[in-house]
Design a protein around this motif. Structure first.
Motif, mmCIF file in Angstrom:
data_model
loop_
_atom_site.group_PDB
_atom_site.id
_atom_site.type_symbol
_atom_site.label_atom_id
_atom_site.label_comp_id
_atom_site.label_asym_id
_atom_site.label_seq_id
_atom_site.Cartn_x
_atom_site.Cartn_y
_atom_site.Cartn_z
ATOM 1 N N GLN A 191 -9.703 1.623 5.855
ATOM 2 C CA GLN A 191 -9.098 2.831 5.287
ATOM 3 C C GLN A 191 -9.354 3.994 6.227
ATOM 4 O OE1 GLN A 191 -9.645 3.618 1.026
ATOM 5 N NE2 GLN A 191 -9.901 5.782 1.505
ATOM 6 N N ASP B 80 -0.881 3.483 -2.727
ATOM 7 C CA ASP B 80 -1.966 4.346 -2.256
ATOM 8 C C ASP B 80 -1.730 5.785 -2.708
ATOM 9 O OD1 ASP B 80 -3.389 2.336 -1.090
ATOM 10 O OD2 ASP B 80 -2.751 2.755 0.965
ATOM 11 N N GLU C 106 -5.654 7.314 2.667
ATOM 12 C CA GLU C 106 -5.568 5.869 2.447
ATOM 13 C C GLU C 106 -4.539 5.207 3.354
ATOM 14 O OE1 GLU C 106 -6.215 4.757 -1.993
ATOM 15 O OE2 GLU C 106 -5.244 6.724 -1.958
ATOM 16 N N GLU D 89 0.821 -1.221 0.000
ATOM 17 C CA GLU D 89 0.000 0.000 0.000
ATOM 18 C C GLU D 89 0.847 1.260 0.000
ATOM 19 O OE1 GLU D 89 -2.534 -3.188 1.982
ATOM 20 O OE2 GLU D 89 -0.419 -2.606 1.910
#
Length: 203
Positions: free
Chosen positions: A161, A46, A123, A42
């Motif tokens: 999230q 993200d 995020e 991520e």
């Protein structure tokens, strides 16, 4: 729930240890942190990633966040705001070299921006800390800014999230931290040595 004097003593000890680090040790830790964070998919993908301006010996994010813009990601810094008499965090985009100004706590913030967003629009968040354990419990400075700002995560199944990633030096790990009902747990902790997955060990 832990006793306040014990938390105060632990905070004081960890703050002192952090301030005693030599500049070369901080640079090496910043390099290690980048390697740890890049193990988290991520962090590489993200679009809306928040962090902090390192103060008081906190682990610097500069090396870790340097590639974000090239990857099309936006980096945000927190802005302290008052909501209902209590301080919470909102977030404004910032890139290296842009102007900042100190807030009432003496922490640099991006100058007024029309692109300020709320915490729930992020995020991934790199969260500063004083201490942590491997269950994702975090010891902060005691102001409660992060716990209040991300309290919407309390009733959600985690991870959710935004993903909360604590950032600290490996020596800031403690065997266990007692929690209070308002504490918001971390999903991961990244140190200069490793990325710790806390998502399967909440207790």
């Amino acid at each position: 729930m832990s006793k306040l004097p014990e938390r105060r003593e632990l905070r004081a000890d960890l703050v002192q240890r952090r301030r005693e680090l030599k500049p070369a040790e901080r640079v090496a830790a910043a390099q290690g942190l980048r390697a740890s964070l890049e193990q988290l998919p991520e962090f590489l993908t993200d679009k809306h990633v928040a962090g902090y301006w390192a103060t008081g010996g906190e682990l610097p994010l500069n090396l870790a966040i340097a590639p974000l813009a090239e990857r099309g990601q936006t980096f945000y810094l927190p802005i302290v705001t008052k909501v209902g008499g209590k301080r919470r965090l909102r977030f404004a985009p910032w890139t290296t070299g842009e102007d900042v100004e100190a807030n009432e706590l003496g922490i640099p913030e991006p100058k007024a921006s029309e692109r300020i967003i709320e915490a729930d629009k992020l995020e991934l968040v790199l969260v500063p800390l004083l201490g942590f354990d491997r269950r994702g419990n975090r010891l902060g400075f005691g102001g409660g800014y992060y716990d209040r700002s991300f309290e919407f995560l309390r009733d959600k199944e985690r991870p959710a999230q935004p993903l909360l990633v604590g950032v600290g030096y490996s020596f800031q790990e403690v065997p266990t931290l007692e929690t209070a009902e308002w504490d918001i747990a971390l999903d991961y902790v990244a140190t200069e040595k490793e990325l710790i997955d806390c998502t399967g060990v909440k207790a």
